[in-house]
Write a protein that holds these residues in place. Structure first.
Motif, PDB file in Angstrom:
ATOM      1  N   VAL A  66       0.848  -1.217   0.000  1.00  0.00           N
ATOM      2  CA  VAL A  66       0.000   0.000   0.000  1.00  0.00           C
ATOM      3  C   VAL A  66       0.867   1.244   0.000  1.00  0.00           C
ATOM      4  O   VAL A  66       0.591   2.232  -0.694  1.00  0.00           O
ATOM      5  CB  VAL A  66      -0.938  -0.035   1.218  1.00  0.00           C
ATOM      6  CG1 VAL A  66      -1.685   1.291   1.349  1.00  0.00           C
ATOM      7  CG2 VAL A  66      -1.931  -1.186   1.086  1.00  0.00           C
ATOM      8  N   THR A  67       1.944   1.235   0.782  1.00  0.00           N
ATOM      9  CA  THR A  67       2.826   2.407   0.832  1.00  0.00           C
ATOM     10  C   THR A  67       3.472   2.684  -0.511  1.00  0.00           C
ATOM     11  O   THR A  67       3.552   3.813  -0.980  1.00  0.00           O
ATOM     12  CB  THR A  67       3.910   2.193   1.888  1.00  0.00           C
ATOM     13  OG1 THR A  67       3.278   1.935   3.145  1.00  0.00           O
ATOM     14  CG2 THR A  67       4.794   3.435   2.008  1.00  0.00           C
ATOM     15  N   LEU A  68       3.960   1.611  -1.168  1.00  0.00           N
ATOM     16  CA  LEU A  68       4.619   1.779  -2.467  1.00  0.00           C
ATOM     17  C   LEU A  68       3.657   2.296  -3.517  1.00  0.00           C
ATOM     18  O   LEU A  68       4.036   3.007  -4.445  1.00  0.00           O
ATOM     19  CB  LEU A  68       5.236   0.460  -2.916  1.00  0.00           C
ATOM     20  CG  LEU A  68       6.406  -0.053  -2.072  1.00  0.00           C
ATOM     21  CD1 LEU A  68       6.876  -1.411  -2.587  1.00  0.00           C
ATOM     22  CD2 LEU A  68       7.554   0.944  -2.099  1.00  0.00           C
ATOM     23  N   LEU A  69       2.405   1.949  -3.422  1.00  0.00           N
ATOM     24  CA  LEU A  69       1.424   2.447  -4.404  1.00  0.00           C
ATOM     25  C   LEU A  69       0.939   3.845  -4.073  1.00  0.00           C
ATOM     26  O   LEU A  69       0.601   4.635  -4.961  1.00  0.00           O
ATOM     27  CB  LEU A  69       0.232   1.476  -4.465  1.00  0.00           C
ATOM     28  CG  LEU A  69       0.518   0.085  -5.049  1.00  0.00           C
ATOM     29  CD1 LEU A  69      -0.710  -0.785  -4.949  1.00  0.00           C
ATOM     30  CD2 LEU A  69       0.965   0.202  -6.504  1.00  0.00           C
ATOM     31  N   ALA A  70       0.911   4.204  -2.805  1.00  0.00           N
ATOM     32  CA  ALA A  70       0.366   5.504  -2.415  1.00  0.00           C
ATOM     33  C   ALA A  70       1.321   6.648  -2.718  1.00  0.00           C
ATOM     34  O   ALA A  70       0.915   7.714  -3.165  1.00  0.00           O
ATOM     35  CB  ALA A  70       0.017   5.479  -0.921  1.00  0.00           C
ATOM     36  N   ILE A  71       2.631   6.447  -2.498  1.00  0.00           N
ATOM     37  CA  ILE A  71       3.597   7.543  -2.694  1.00  0.00           C
ATOM     38  C   ILE A  71       3.662   7.992  -4.145  1.00  0.00           C
ATOM     39  O   ILE A  71       3.554   9.192  -4.447  1.00  0.00           O
ATOM     40  CB  ILE A  71       4.988   7.126  -2.176  1.00  0.00           C
ATOM     41  CG1 ILE A  71       4.921   6.955  -0.644  1.00  0.00           C
ATOM     42  CG2 ILE A  71       6.048   8.136  -2.570  1.00  0.00           C
ATOM     43  CD1 ILE A  71       6.193   6.456  -0.027  1.00  0.00           C
ATOM     44  N   PRO A  72       3.839   7.104  -5.143  1.00  0.00           N
ATOM     45  CA  PRO A  72       3.811   7.590  -6.542  1.00  0.00           C
ATOM     46  C   PRO A  72       2.496   8.236  -6.911  1.00  0.00           C
ATOM     47  O   PRO A  72       2.437   9.173  -7.708  1.00  0.00           O
ATOM     48  CB  PRO A  72       4.072   6.317  -7.356  1.00  0.00           C
ATOM     49  CG  PRO A  72       4.739   5.379  -6.412  1.00  0.00           C
ATOM     50  CD  PRO A  72       4.147   5.667  -5.076  1.00  0.00           C
ATOM     51  N   GLY A  73       1.395   7.746  -6.306  1.00  0.00           N
ATOM     52  CA  GLY A  73       0.105   8.349  -6.616  1.00  0.00           C
ATOM     53  C   GLY A  73       0.038   9.791  -6.169  1.00  0.00           C
ATOM     54  O   GLY A  73      -0.555  10.647  -6.827  1.00  0.00           O
ATOM     55  N   LEU A  74       0.675  10.099  -5.024  1.00  0.00           N
ATOM     56  CA  LEU A  74       0.693  11.497  -4.572  1.00  0.00           C
ATOM     57  C   LEU A  74       1.435  12.395  -5.537  1.00  0.00           C
ATOM     58  O   LEU A  74       1.011  13.503  -5.851  1.00  0.00           O
ATOM     59  CB  LEU A  74       1.332  11.560  -3.176  1.00  0.00           C
ATOM     60  CG  LEU A  74       0.543  10.903  -2.027  1.00  0.00           C
ATOM     61  CD1 LEU A  74       1.343  10.956  -0.744  1.00  0.00           C
ATOM     62  CD2 LEU A  74      -0.805  11.606  -1.854  1.00  0.00           C
ATOM     63  N   PHE A  75       2.607  11.924  -6.036  1.00  0.00           N
ATOM     64  CA  PHE A  75       3.378  12.732  -6.990  1.00  0.00           C
ATOM     65  C   PHE A  75       2.627  12.918  -8.300  1.00  0.00           C
ATOM     66  O   PHE A  75       2.642  13.993  -8.902  1.00  0.00           O
ATOM     67  CB  PHE A  75       4.742  12.083  -7.246  1.00  0.00           C
ATOM     68  CG  PHE A  75       5.708  12.294  -6.118  1.00  0.00           C
ATOM     69  CD1 PHE A  75       6.369  13.504  -5.958  1.00  0.00           C
ATOM     70  CD2 PHE A  75       5.960  11.276  -5.206  1.00  0.00           C
ATOM     71  CE1 PHE A  75       7.250  13.691  -4.919  1.00  0.00           C
ATOM     72  CE2 PHE A  75       6.842  11.467  -4.163  1.00  0.00           C
ATOM     73  CZ  PHE A  75       7.490  12.685  -4.019  1.00  0.00           C
ATOM     74  N   LEU A  76       1.990  11.865  -8.785  1.00  0.00           N
ATOM     75  CA  LEU A  76       1.232  11.985 -10.039  1.00  0.00           C
ATOM     76  C   LEU A  76       0.066  12.938  -9.889  1.00  0.00           C
ATOM     77  O   LEU A  76      -0.266  13.710 -10.793  1.00  0.00           O
ATOM     78  CB  LEU A  76       0.743  10.595 -10.470  1.00  0.00           C
ATOM     79  CG  LEU A  76       1.829   9.609 -10.924  1.00  0.00           C
ATOM     80  CD1 LEU A  76       1.217   8.255 -11.211  1.00  0.00           C
ATOM     81  CD2 LEU A  76       2.543  10.139 -12.154  1.00  0.00           C
ATOM     82  N   THR A  77      -0.577  12.900  -8.750  1.00  0.00           N
ATOM     83  CA  THR A  77      -1.706  13.810  -8.518  1.00  0.00           C
ATOM     84  C   THR A  77      -1.234  15.261  -8.476  1.00  0.00           C
ATOM     85  O   THR A  77      -1.888  16.158  -9.009  1.00  0.00           O
ATOM     86  CB  THR A  77      -2.392  13.447  -7.194  1.00  0.00           C
ATOM     87  OG1 THR A  77      -2.807  12.095  -7.246  1.00  0.00           O
ATOM     88  CG2 THR A  77      -3.599  14.341  -6.951  1.00  0.00           C
ATOM     89  N   ALA A  78      -0.071  15.503  -7.845  1.00  0.00           N
ATOM     90  CA  ALA A  78       0.446  16.876  -7.784  1.00  0.00           C
ATOM     91  C   ALA A  78       0.861  17.378  -9.149  1.00  0.00           C
ATOM     92  O   ALA A  78       0.839  18.569  -9.433  1.00  0.00           O
ATOM     93  CB  ALA A  78       1.627  16.938  -6.814  1.00  0.00           C
ATOM     94  N   GLY A  79       1.277  16.473 -10.045  1.00  0.00           N
ATOM     95  CA  GLY A  79       1.739  16.884 -11.370  1.00  0.00           C
ATOM     96  C   GLY A  79       0.637  17.145 -12.352  1.00  0.00           C
ATOM     97  O   GLY A  79       0.867  17.683 -13.435  1.00  0.00           O
ATOM     98  N   LEU A  80      -0.590  16.737 -12.039  1.00  0.00           N
ATOM     99  CA  LEU A  80      -1.686  16.965 -12.977  1.00  0.00           C
ATOM    100  C   LEU A  80      -2.027  18.440 -13.053  1.00  0.00           C
ATOM    101  O   LEU A  80      -1.936  19.160 -12.061  1.00  0.00           O
ATOM    102  CB  LEU A  80      -2.916  16.170 -12.522  1.00  0.00           C
ATOM    103  CG  LEU A  80      -2.827  14.638 -12.653  1.00  0.00           C
ATOM    104  CD1 LEU A  80      -4.063  14.000 -12.076  1.00  0.00           C
ATOM    105  CD2 LEU A  80      -2.644  14.236 -14.112  1.00  0.00           C
TER     106      LEU A  80
END
Length: 308
Positions: A66-80
């Motif tokens: 869950v941690t490994l999937l959540a961290i990249p998701g935060l960066f992708l969300t900020a980049g949108l």
């Protein structure tokens, strides 16, 4: 010494005082003693207190995933890119097209139109570069000439401080003689307002001396009467300068009179950096017309400096 023996008496059996003389019912004392010895309380062994079991620091696999999937998701969300909002406050929804996601933006009708300008660019040709180079060289030459003339004027001013003659700046070349179309002496013409015959070398030089002195009309500053009263020919000018006590020399200066011993005078228009002299004159070789030429300073027998 006999150690005391603990006796376990069964329930319901009374034991009277030993010291009393009382009849003891028939009791199997040996069995009681034996049983009491067998049933003697046994001290339980001491058991050490259990240590608290430390918590394991090992992460559970599910939590790591869950941690490994959540961290990249935060960066992708900020980049949108941020969603656009219209002045009314309504949010623009993202449009999804075949296989690719694109964000739609709604621009309010009241927004100012933006005009995109596309400037054209052209390459400089070799010919244009050559022309620019030639223009730069001409500009440098002109600057050098101006610097040379300035140096000459400065030198002339220095000499003028020691000698008694006027110092003038360089004027542009050209025929400014006001009586260029009058009849000459050979054509039956008369004398100019300066007292010399029209279109002769002496009349042109007398005009230039007046022009440099700021006189362009009557009353004239210099005429035959106060310039060369002893005679009008060019050959008489050196003697007239000597009679007046005016300065002469072999160094050319702007505005001086170039005197030649073959009955001719000319006006010194400028002095070049190599020492050559630019002359302006009339009636060179009997032409009765304007002429300009460049000669070495050594070709002029005497320079008559302009009087004050």
């Amino acid at each position: 010494m006999i150690s005391p023996v603990s006796v376990e008496v069964p329930v319901g059996v009374r034991i009277r005082d030993v010291g009393a003389k009382t009849a003891i019912p028939d009791v199997d004392v040996a069995s009681i003693v034996t049983r009491s010895n067998r049933l003697a309380p046994v001290t339980p062994p001491r058991v050490a207190a259990a240590r608290p079991v430390p918590r394991s620091h090992r992460r559970r696999p599910l939590k790591i995933a869950v941690t490994l999937l959540a961290i990249p998701g935060l960066f992708l969300t900020a980049g949108l890119p941020a969603y656009a909002f219209s002045p009314g406050g309504s949010e623009t929804a993202a449009a999804t097209s075949s296989g690719a996601e694109a964000q739609g933006v709604t621009v309010a009708s009241g927004a100012a139109a933006i005009t995109v300008a596309r400037d054209g660019f052209t390459a400089t040709t070799t010919e244009e570069l050559a022309q620019r180079g030639a223009a730069a060289q001409r500009a440098q030459a002109a600057q050098a000439a101006q610097a040379s003339l300035a140096a000459q004027e400065s030198a002339a001013a220095t000499r003028s401080a020691a000698a008694d003659f006027a110092v003038y700046s360089v004027r542009a070349e050209g025929d400014d003689y006001p009586w260029y179309d009058r009849a000459t002496d050979d054509q039956g013409g008369g004398l100019s307002p300066l007292g010399y015959y029209y279109r002769e070398c002496v009349d042109f030089v007398a005009w230039r001396l007046n022009r440099d002195a700021g006189s362009s009309g009557s009353p004239w500053t210099w005429t035959w009467g106060n310039l060369t009263p002893g005679g009008g020919d060019g050959s008489a000018w050196a003697g007239a300068w000597a009679d007046h006590g005016w300065a002469t020399g072999d160094t050319p200066v702007v505005g001086a009179v170039a005197w030649f011993n073959y009955n001719h005078v000319a006006y010194v228009q400028s002095v070049n950096s190599d020492g050559s002299v630019v002359l302006e004159e009339y009636n060179w070789n009997g032409s009765h017309a304007y002429n300009t030429r460049t000669v070495s300073a050594s070709e002029v027998p005497l320079f008559l400096y302009p009087p004050k």
